[in-house]
Design a protein around this motif. Structure first.
Motif, PDB file in Angstrom:
ATOM      1  N   GLY A   1       7.392 -55.576  30.794  1.00 31.66           N
ATOM      2  CA  GLY A   1       6.457 -56.110  29.884  1.00 31.66           C
ATOM      3  C   GLY A   1       6.748 -55.874  28.437  1.00 31.66           C
TER       4      GLY A   1
ATOM      5  N   THR B   1       1.650 -57.141  28.216  1.00 25.19           N
ATOM      6  CA  THR B   1       1.683 -58.434  28.339  1.00 25.19           C
ATOM      7  C   THR B   1       3.112 -58.568  29.480  1.00 25.19           C
ATOM      8  OG1 THR B   1       0.971 -59.239  26.113  1.00 25.19           O
ATOM      9  CG2 THR B   1       2.664 -60.685  27.240  1.00 25.19           C
ATOM     10  N   ARG B   2       2.555 -59.473  30.411  1.00 23.12           N
ATOM     11  CA  ARG B   2       3.907 -59.500  31.449  1.00 23.12           C
ATOM     12  C   ARG B   2       4.858 -60.567  31.067  1.00 23.12           C
ATOM     13  NH1 ARG B   2       2.444 -55.923  35.412  1.00 23.12           N
ATOM     14  NH2 ARG B   2       0.737 -55.484  35.591  1.00 23.12           N
ATOM     15  N   LYS B   3       4.458 -61.666  30.472  1.00 24.80           N
ATOM     16  CA  LYS B   3       5.481 -62.777  30.384  1.00 24.80           C
ATOM     17  C   LYS B   3       5.995 -62.324  28.973  1.00 24.80           C
ATOM     18  CE  LYS B   3       5.561 -67.864  29.347  1.00 24.80           C
ATOM     19  NZ  LYS B   3       4.693 -68.957  29.278  1.00 24.80           N
TER      20      LYS B   3
ATOM     21  N   VAL C   1       8.916 -63.295  26.373  1.00 25.19           N
ATOM     22  CA  VAL C   1       9.840 -64.250  25.973  1.00 25.19           C
ATOM     23  C   VAL C   1      10.995 -63.565  25.050  1.00 25.19           C
ATOM     24  CG1 VAL C   1      10.252 -66.168  24.376  1.00 25.19           C
ATOM     25  CG2 VAL C   1       8.140 -65.832  25.495  1.00 25.19           C
TER      26      VAL C   1
END
Length: 142
Positions: free
Chosen positions: A48, A76-78, A80
């Motif tokens: 993350g 935050t795991r998502k 980009v």
């Protein structure tokens, strides 16, 4: 201009922490290093990302007690990412549309750097300055 050119200029250094680090110690690390984000990694794999925005969000949701939680529970795991061959224009669009300011750079699945919106702006300003100088020289020889 490509992401690889930005990394060549700024370096490939990243700051990462383990998911088990306490939020309070990561906050201290961000302040000491004067940075806005760390990657949360296990065995060189991104789990993350943890930023100033995550700090504000988790304290607003859970109060000051969140500072003693593991960063892995509030990060935050998502995440980009981008690659060294991506263009600056493309990552500007991704950052603007996604409303985030940092992009880890992966090459073959391996983290090779981190690009911030500040790095992008600096590269664009430099690019425009070089273009202006080239135009001045061209006009001067006409």
């Amino acid at each position: 201009m490509l992401v690889s050119a930005i990394l060549d200029g700024k370096g490939h250094h990243i700051v990462s922490v383990a998911p088990s680090e306490k939020v309070s110690s990561v906050v201290k690390l961000l302040a000491e290093r004067k940075i806005g984000v760390v990657l949360v990694m296990t065995k060189q794999q991104i789990e993350g990302i943890f930023s100033e925005r995550d700090i504000v969000r988790v304290i607003a949701e859970r109060g000051a007690g969140a500072l003693e939680e593991d960063v892995g529970t509030v990060m935050t795991r998502k995440v980009v990412t981008c690659s060294p061959s991506d263009t600056v224009g493309w990552i500007m669009e991704r950052m603007t549309n996604g409303k985030f300011r940092h992009l880890p750079v992966l090459d073959g699945g391996r983290v090779v750097g981190l690009i911030s919106i500040g790095d992008v702006v600096k590269s664009r300003v430099s690019e425009y300055e070089h273009e202006q100088e080239a135009l001045r020289e061209y006009i001067g020889t006409a």
